[in-house]
Motif scaffolding. Sequence first.
Motif, mmCIF file in Angstrom:
data_model
loop_
_atom_site.group_PDB
_atom_site.id
_atom_site.type_symbol
_atom_site.label_atom_id
_atom_site.label_comp_id
_atom_site.label_asym_id
_atom_site.label_seq_id
_atom_site.Cartn_x
_atom_site.Cartn_y
_atom_site.Cartn_z
ATOM 1 N N ALA A 174 19.270 12.634 -13.738
ATOM 2 C CA ALA A 174 18.416 13.008 -12.606
ATOM 3 C C ALA A 174 17.124 12.202 -12.613
ATOM 4 O O ALA A 174 16.639 11.764 -11.558
ATOM 5 C CB ALA A 174 18.114 14.505 -12.652
ATOM 6 N N ARG A 175 16.538 11.969 -13.801
ATOM 7 C CA ARG A 175 15.314 11.171 -13.879
ATOM 8 C C ARG A 175 15.573 9.731 -13.431
ATOM 9 O O ARG A 175 14.784 9.126 -12.699
ATOM 10 C CB ARG A 175 14.781 11.200 -15.307
ATOM 11 C CG ARG A 175 13.402 10.557 -15.445
ATOM 12 C CD ARG A 175 12.901 10.639 -16.870
ATOM 13 N NE ARG A 175 12.717 12.024 -17.273
ATOM 14 C CZ ARG A 175 13.473 12.635 -18.174
ATOM 15 N NH1 ARG A 175 14.473 11.999 -18.737
ATOM 16 N NH2 ARG A 175 13.235 13.885 -18.500
ATOM 17 N N ALA A 176 16.719 9.174 -13.897
ATOM 18 C CA ALA A 176 17.043 7.801 -13.485
ATOM 19 C C ALA A 176 17.272 7.715 -11.979
ATOM 20 O O ALA A 176 16.835 6.759 -11.316
ATOM 21 C CB ALA A 176 18.281 7.317 -14.243
ATOM 22 N N GLU A 177 17.945 8.727 -11.398
ATOM 23 C CA GLU A 177 18.171 8.714 -9.956
ATOM 24 C C GLU A 177 16.856 8.804 -9.191
ATOM 25 O O GLU A 177 16.652 8.106 -8.190
ATOM 26 C CB GLU A 177 19.086 9.879 -9.574
ATOM 27 C CG GLU A 177 20.529 9.703 -10.058
ATOM 28 C CD GLU A 177 21.390 10.892 -9.694
ATOM 29 O OE1 GLU A 177 20.827 11.878 -9.161
ATOM 30 O OE2 GLU A 177 22.610 10.848 -9.950
ATOM 31 N N ARG A 178 15.946 9.655 -9.677
ATOM 32 C CA ARG A 178 14.650 9.762 -8.996
ATOM 33 C C ARG A 178 13.869 8.447 -9.091
ATOM 34 O O ARG A 178 13.252 8.014 -8.120
ATOM 35 C CB ARG A 178 13.833 10.908 -9.600
ATOM 36 C CG ARG A 178 14.312 12.288 -9.214
ATOM 37 C CD ARG A 178 13.250 13.325 -9.496
ATOM 38 N NE ARG A 178 12.938 13.403 -10.914
ATOM 39 C CZ ARG A 178 13.567 14.188 -11.771
ATOM 40 N NH1 ARG A 178 14.547 14.986 -11.335
ATOM 41 N NH2 ARG A 178 13.225 14.227 -13.027
ATOM 42 N N GLU A 179 13.895 7.825 -10.281
ATOM 43 C CA GLU A 179 13.192 6.551 -10.414
ATOM 44 C C GLU A 179 13.806 5.484 -9.497
ATOM 45 O O GLU A 179 13.092 4.688 -8.877
ATOM 46 C CB GLU A 179 13.241 6.092 -11.874
ATOM 47 C CG GLU A 179 12.413 6.980 -12.815
ATOM 48 C CD GLU A 179 12.550 6.553 -14.264
ATOM 49 O OE1 GLU A 179 13.365 5.640 -14.520
ATOM 50 O OE2 GLU A 179 11.846 7.135 -15.120
ATOM 51 N N ARG A 183 11.882 3.509 -6.542
ATOM 52 C CA ARG A 183 11.833 2.049 -6.439
ATOM 53 C C ARG A 183 12.379 1.562 -5.085
ATOM 54 O O ARG A 183 11.818 0.649 -4.453
ATOM 55 C CB ARG A 183 12.630 1.422 -7.594
ATOM 56 C CG ARG A 183 11.941 1.522 -8.947
ATOM 57 C CD ARG A 183 12.601 0.581 -9.947
ATOM 58 N NE ARG A 183 13.985 0.959 -10.182
ATOM 59 C CZ ARG A 183 14.381 1.809 -11.128
ATOM 60 N NH1 ARG A 183 13.479 2.371 -11.920
ATOM 61 N NH2 ARG A 183 15.657 2.098 -11.276
ATOM 62 N N GLU A 184 13.463 2.171 -4.634
ATOM 63 C CA GLU A 184 14.033 1.780 -3.350
ATOM 64 C C GLU A 184 13.066 2.075 -2.202
ATOM 65 O O GLU A 184 12.893 1.253 -1.289
ATOM 66 C CB GLU A 184 15.349 2.517 -3.137
ATOM 67 C CG GLU A 184 16.100 2.097 -1.866
ATOM 68 C CD GLU A 184 17.424 2.827 -1.740
ATOM 69 O OE1 GLU A 184 18.081 2.621 -0.707
ATOM 70 O OE2 GLU A 184 17.778 3.585 -2.661
ATOM 71 N N ALA A 232 -3.714 -1.447 -7.583
ATOM 72 C CA ALA A 232 -2.684 -1.587 -8.633
ATOM 73 C C ALA A 232 -1.838 -0.350 -8.777
ATOM 74 O O ALA A 232 -0.712 -0.404 -9.264
ATOM 75 C CB ALA A 232 -3.358 -1.911 -9.961
ATOM 76 N N SER A 233 -2.385 0.815 -8.411
ATOM 77 C CA SER A 233 -1.620 2.054 -8.540
ATOM 78 C C SER A 233 -0.558 2.126 -7.471
ATOM 79 O O SER A 233 -0.523 1.333 -6.538
ATOM 80 C CB SER A 233 -2.562 3.264 -8.431
ATOM 81 O OG SER A 233 -3.203 3.245 -7.182
ATOM 82 N N VAL A 234 0.287 3.122 -7.587
ATOM 83 C CA VAL A 234 1.390 3.283 -6.648
ATOM 84 C C VAL A 234 0.844 3.686 -5.305
ATOM 85 O O VAL A 234 0.172 4.725 -5.188
ATOM 86 C CB VAL A 234 2.377 4.352 -7.159
ATOM 87 C CG1 VAL A 234 3.495 4.562 -6.149
ATOM 88 C CG2 VAL A 234 2.939 3.919 -8.496
ATOM 89 N N PRO A 235 1.084 2.914 -4.221
ATOM 90 C CA PRO A 235 0.524 3.278 -2.899
ATOM 91 C C PRO A 235 1.299 4.402 -2.283
ATOM 92 O O PRO A 235 2.463 4.601 -2.550
ATOM 93 C CB PRO A 235 0.679 1.983 -2.092
ATOM 94 C CG PRO A 235 1.857 1.307 -2.709
ATOM 95 C CD PRO A 235 1.823 1.651 -4.171
#
Length: 327
Positions: A174-179, A183-184, A232-235
């Motif tokens: 689940a963590r990998a799917e959320r990441e 990213r997508e 630099a942070s996640v927009p």
Amino acid sequence: MALKEGWQDSHNHRRQAVAERQQQLRATVDSWQQERHIQAQTLQEERRAFVSQLKRQNQEFLAETNDTRHRKAEALAGELHEFVRSLSRETAEFLTLSADDRTARALQLAQDLQAFREQLQATVEQLRREWDEQNRERAQDREQRRDRVQGDLQELNLIRETVARQLQDQLQTARAEREADIRELFQDLGQFRAELRDYRQSLAQSVWGNGGTKPVSPATTSPKTRDVAPPASVPKATKTAPPPTPPKQPAPAAIPVKTLERPAPPAAHSPNPEGLIYDYIRQREGVRLTDIEDELKLNRIQTVDALRSLLKQGRISQRDRTYYAGS
């Protein structure tokens, strides 16, 4: 927290029910004690009256029977004296005749006692052997039960480890799917921002041309101050796009304006689990967690998160690990 609060409420409810039952039991016991005390007093009074009446009757009966017994005793004493003399005479004759027979019976009785003693010893030995055999069988049975219990405990430990590994794998998946989804989404956002920047550049070239002057907004001072690098942070995904940079390459006098459409968001992997779970609970009169997982084909993490959210919203309620639709 909702599960803990639900468990705490059910625990307090059970404690309150136990306290009420104890109070009812005390009230019942007190009423029984009062009734027993009253009955005891009544029985004691009746017994006193009966004893006094019985004493009077005994005194009267003893007075009457004393005279009768005295008269009968005198007659019985004469008969008894005559009986004793005749019995003594018959006893002497009987002892003389039965002396030999008594000796023979004594010998026979001694032989019977010896045989009974031997039989009793044999029976005791047999019972002792049977008891030892039963002790050995019980010891073997205890060992077998101990072995079975150890095996069951080992199996339970294996099951617990297997469940823990499966849960860890599900969490990692689940963590990998959320990441991957994040990213997508950010890739789509970067592509959208690049397309929006190109569109504004082409729009500026088509409107103002290569050598035309562009009106300056009163809020901006110079083109250089508007070219700010992204943080630099996640927009966060917002509708505001960065301002375009001035064109550097020559472009044709008129460029047709194309309508730029925002790319559609990526399709969700699965429908909203909260809505599915709420509809499933509302159609039934109480369901359990395993029923929801089996019917809706959801994993444990999605199901627990959705149930926790529905409990916080007040749309469902929980009693004894069973979920009900809210009123």
